[in-house]
Design a protein around this motif. Structure first.
Motif, PDB file in Angstrom:
ATOM      1  N   ASN A 116       0.661  -0.832  -0.010  1.00 35.92           N
ATOM      2  CA  ASN A 116       0.035   0.056   0.137  1.00 35.92           C
ATOM      3  C   ASN A 116       0.994   0.848   0.099  1.00 35.92           C
ATOM      4  OD1 ASN A 116      -2.313   1.394  -0.090  1.00 35.92           O
ATOM      5  ND2 ASN A 116      -2.171   1.330   2.930  1.00 35.92           N
ATOM      6  N   VAL A 117       1.626   1.582  -1.205  1.00 33.23           N
ATOM      7  CA  VAL A 117       2.626   2.720  -0.819  1.00 33.23           C
ATOM      8  C   VAL A 117       2.641   3.065  -2.631  1.00 33.23           C
ATOM      9  CG1 VAL A 117       5.117   2.656  -1.034  1.00 33.23           C
ATOM     10  CG2 VAL A 117       4.379   1.427   1.078  1.00 33.23           C
ATOM     11  N   VAL A 118       3.170   4.559  -2.569  1.00 32.57           N
ATOM     12  CA  VAL A 118       2.997   5.235  -4.175  1.00 32.57           C
ATOM     13  C   VAL A 118       5.373   5.102  -3.856  1.00 32.57           C
ATOM     14  CG1 VAL A 118       2.330   7.254  -3.361  1.00 32.57           C
ATOM     15  CG2 VAL A 118       3.086   6.039  -5.383  1.00 32.57           C
ATOM     16  N   GLU A 119       5.369   4.797  -5.314  1.00 33.27           N
ATOM     17  CA  GLU A 119       6.150   4.828  -4.908  1.00 33.27           C
ATOM     18  C   GLU A 119       6.762   5.831  -6.216  1.00 33.27           C
ATOM     19  OE1 GLU A 119      11.059   2.776  -5.548  1.00 33.27           O
ATOM     20  OE2 GLU A 119       9.042   1.697  -5.130  1.00 33.27           O
ATOM     21  N   LEU A 120       7.645   7.262  -5.129  1.00 29.24           N
ATOM     22  CA  LEU A 120       8.122   8.294  -6.541  1.00 29.24           C
ATOM     23  C   LEU A 120       9.401   8.539  -7.063  1.00 29.24           C
ATOM     24  CD1 LEU A 120       7.755  11.315  -7.425  1.00 29.24           C
ATOM     25  CD2 LEU A 120       7.971  12.544  -5.426  1.00 29.24           C
ATOM     26  N   VAL A 121      10.118   8.118  -7.981  1.00 26.23           N
ATOM     27  CA  VAL A 121      10.951   8.135  -8.979  1.00 26.23           C
ATOM     28  C   VAL A 121      11.445   9.578  -9.662  1.00 26.23           C
ATOM     29  CG1 VAL A 121      12.618   5.971 -10.433  1.00 26.23           C
ATOM     30  CG2 VAL A 121      11.100   5.849  -8.044  1.00 26.23           C
ATOM     31  N   PHE A 122      13.027   9.825  -8.994  1.00 25.20           N
ATOM     32  CA  PHE A 122      13.596  10.674  -8.947  1.00 25.20           C
ATOM     33  C   PHE A 122      14.728  10.591 -10.180  1.00 25.20           C
ATOM     34  CE2 PHE A 122      10.993  12.716  -6.055  1.00 25.20           C
ATOM     35  CZ  PHE A 122      10.883  14.430  -6.768  1.00 25.20           C
ATOM     36  N   ARG A 166       9.741  -4.653  -4.678  1.00 27.05           N
ATOM     37  CA  ARG A 166       8.950  -4.058  -3.667  1.00 27.05           C
ATOM     38  C   ARG A 166       7.318  -3.987  -3.484  1.00 27.05           C
ATOM     39  NH1 ARG A 166      13.537  -0.144  -3.313  1.00 27.05           N
ATOM     40  NH2 ARG A 166      12.309   0.849  -4.315  1.00 27.05           N
ATOM     41  N   ARG A 167       7.028  -4.073  -5.087  1.00 25.28           N
ATOM     42  CA  ARG A 167       6.118  -4.359  -5.408  1.00 25.28           C
ATOM     43  C   ARG A 167       4.956  -3.458  -5.145  1.00 25.28           C
ATOM     44  NH1 ARG A 167       4.141  -9.316  -7.049  1.00 25.28           N
ATOM     45  NH2 ARG A 167       2.186  -8.256  -7.868  1.00 25.28           N
ATOM     46  N   PRO A 168       5.518  -2.096  -5.346  1.00 23.69           N
ATOM     47  CA  PRO A 168       4.499  -1.308  -5.029  1.00 23.69           C
ATOM     48  C   PRO A 168       3.041  -1.197  -5.084  1.00 23.69           C
ATOM     49  CG  PRO A 168       6.029   0.293  -6.557  1.00 23.69           C
ATOM     50  CD  PRO A 168       6.456  -1.683  -6.457  1.00 23.69           C
ATOM     51  N   ASN A 169       2.546  -0.231  -4.595  1.00 24.27           N
ATOM     52  CA  ASN A 169       1.386  -0.269  -5.493  1.00 24.27           C
ATOM     53  C   ASN A 169       0.723   0.622  -6.982  1.00 24.27           C
ATOM     54  OD1 ASN A 169      -1.625   1.736  -5.816  1.00 24.27           O
ATOM     55  ND2 ASN A 169      -2.166   0.268  -3.581  1.00 24.27           N
ATOM     56  N   ARG A 195      -4.881   7.410   2.761  1.00 29.54           N
ATOM     57  CA  ARG A 195      -4.451   6.531   3.091  1.00 29.54           C
ATOM     58  C   ARG A 195      -3.171   5.128   3.050  1.00 29.54           C
ATOM     59  NH1 ARG A 195      -6.429   7.435   8.079  1.00 29.54           N
ATOM     60  NH2 ARG A 195      -8.462   8.183   8.285  1.00 29.54           N
ATOM     61  N   VAL A 196      -2.078   5.726   2.196  1.00 29.68           N
ATOM     62  CA  VAL A 196      -0.971   5.160   0.969  1.00 29.68           C
ATOM     63  C   VAL A 196      -0.022   5.666   1.770  1.00 29.68           C
ATOM     64  CG1 VAL A 196      -2.510   4.223  -0.742  1.00 29.68           C
ATOM     65  CG2 VAL A 196      -1.453   6.431  -0.945  1.00 29.68           C
ATOM     66  N   GLY A 197       1.258   4.527   1.840  1.00 32.54           N
ATOM     67  CA  GLY A 197       2.537   4.545   2.401  1.00 32.54           C
ATOM     68  C   GLY A 197       3.496   6.094   0.584  1.00 32.54           C
ATOM     69  N   LEU A 198       4.208   6.879   1.685  1.00 31.89           N
ATOM     70  CA  LEU A 198       4.749   7.550   0.299  1.00 31.89           C
ATOM     71  C   LEU A 198       6.216   7.502   0.256  1.00 31.89           C
ATOM     72  CD1 LEU A 198       6.021   9.183  -2.598  1.00 31.89           C
ATOM     73  CD2 LEU A 198       5.539  10.847  -0.210  1.00 31.89           C
TER      74      LEU A 198
END
Length: 336
Positions: free
Chosen positions: A64-70, A116-119, A93-96
């Motif tokens: 339950n995570v959104v991964e922000l990639v730079f 990691r299989r993010p959402n 209510r999701v993680g970052l």
């Protein structure tokens, strides 16, 4: 297609693609009912899907995570993006998780993200075809933020109205009476910078002004690069009376070059930037700039990514959010 091949216990989209002799994105298009697939290929893929009983995962096994990639996480621009993503993630209510795929040896890779299989993934970096296939094969939806290159039609993205922003900035300078308006553009081939440059040229044509290639300089999107480009422009025998920079950091470099030459802003030189980072309202003089709503863009991109993460259809594949001109004290009519 291998008729006698025994399917593995867990059939994946990659297995379907390999069995059908097509790419992972092609299978994804069939699963999502999208166009761009021939009738024969669609029938072959659908037959395999039915034979193996494959069902598109709707978040199964993902965190339950959104991964922000730079690619690089190094300036104020990134802070505004993180703020927008965090706002939406908190509401849902999701993680970052924020990742930087830099060039150093210890930098994470797409394999790390996939494991990691993010959402869902929000990429502030151009995704290669191989990287998109990696994510698609694992059922991880993604959105590209402010793409710098052309994307396939089915890749979701959120950007800004860069062409309109470039045109508005240049028109403002022309309406003030400037006739020799230079531009410091970004790296050649970068989509957003090319659009800003095209907007600049469009405004010059509309104002009846020549597009002089001598006063268009391509440079990196840093203060140092902007300063170097401004030195080149301001050393011309017929120097420009105004400079439009492709981003705020370049514009701050123009300020530095002007100080070195004892040129006053805006009395001797008008300057316009692009982005409207918070710091530019506090420089002396405060910078006129095109407001790119980075926080709002990031929020919209996160909403889109989470929609895809729930297995729902996106309301639209591409979204461009409007830019506006913020006029401050760095622009004025030319002397004389």
């Amino acid at each position: 297609m291998d008729e006698g091949r025994e399917a593995p216990r867990s059939v994946t989209i990659a297995y379907i693609a390999e069995s059908a002799g097509v790419s992972v994105p092609t299978v994804s298009k069939v699963l999502n009912g999208k166009s761009g697939v021939s009738a024969d290929t669609r029938a072959r893929v659908e037959e395999l899907i039915n034979r193996y009983g494959y069902r598109k995962p709707a978040g199964a096994g993902r965190s339950n995570v959104v991964e922000l990639v730079f690619r690089e996480l190094k300036d104020m621009w990134a802070v505004e993006i993180i703020r927008g993503v965090e706002r939406v993630a908190r509401r849902h209510r999701v993680g970052l998780m924020v990742s930087e795929f830099g060039l150093h040896d210890a930098a994470p890779t797409w394999e790390d993200t996939v494991s990691r299989r993010p959402n869902c993934v929000l990429s502030v970096a151009q995704l290669s075809e191989a990287e998109r296939e990696q994510l698609t094969a694992k059922g991880i939806p993604f959105v590209v933020f402010d793409p710098i290159m052309e994307l396939p039609d089915d890749v979701p993205y959120v950007g800004a109205t860069n062409w309109s922003g470039g045109r508005t900035a240049t028109r403002h300078l022309a309406e003030l009476g400037h006739r020799r308006i230079a531009m410091i553009s970004g790296p050649e081939g970068q989509l957003c910078c090319s659009a800003r440059l095209d907007g600049y040229r469009s405004a010059l044509r509309a104002a009846g002004l020549p597009a002089d290639p001598e006063i268009v300089v391509h440079a990196g999107l840093t203060r140092e690069d902007g300063c170097a480009a401004a030195r080149t422009l301001l050393a011309l025998p017929d120097r420009p009376t105004a400079i439009f920079a492709a981003n705020d950091l370049q514009a701050l470099g123009v300020y530095q070059a002007a100080r070195e030459l004892d040129l006053r802003i805006p009395e001797d030189l008008s300057v316009v930037g692009f982005d409207d980072l918070p710091v530019v309202a506090w420089v002396d003089p405060p910078l006129t700039t095109v407001h790119q709503p980075l926080t709002e863009m990031a929020a919209a991109a996160t909403e889109l990514a989470l929609t895809l993460g729930r297995g729902e259809a996106a309301p639209q594949v591409g979204l461009e959010i409007a830019t506006t001109l913020t006029v401050r004290a760095s622009t004025a009519p030319p002397k004389g």
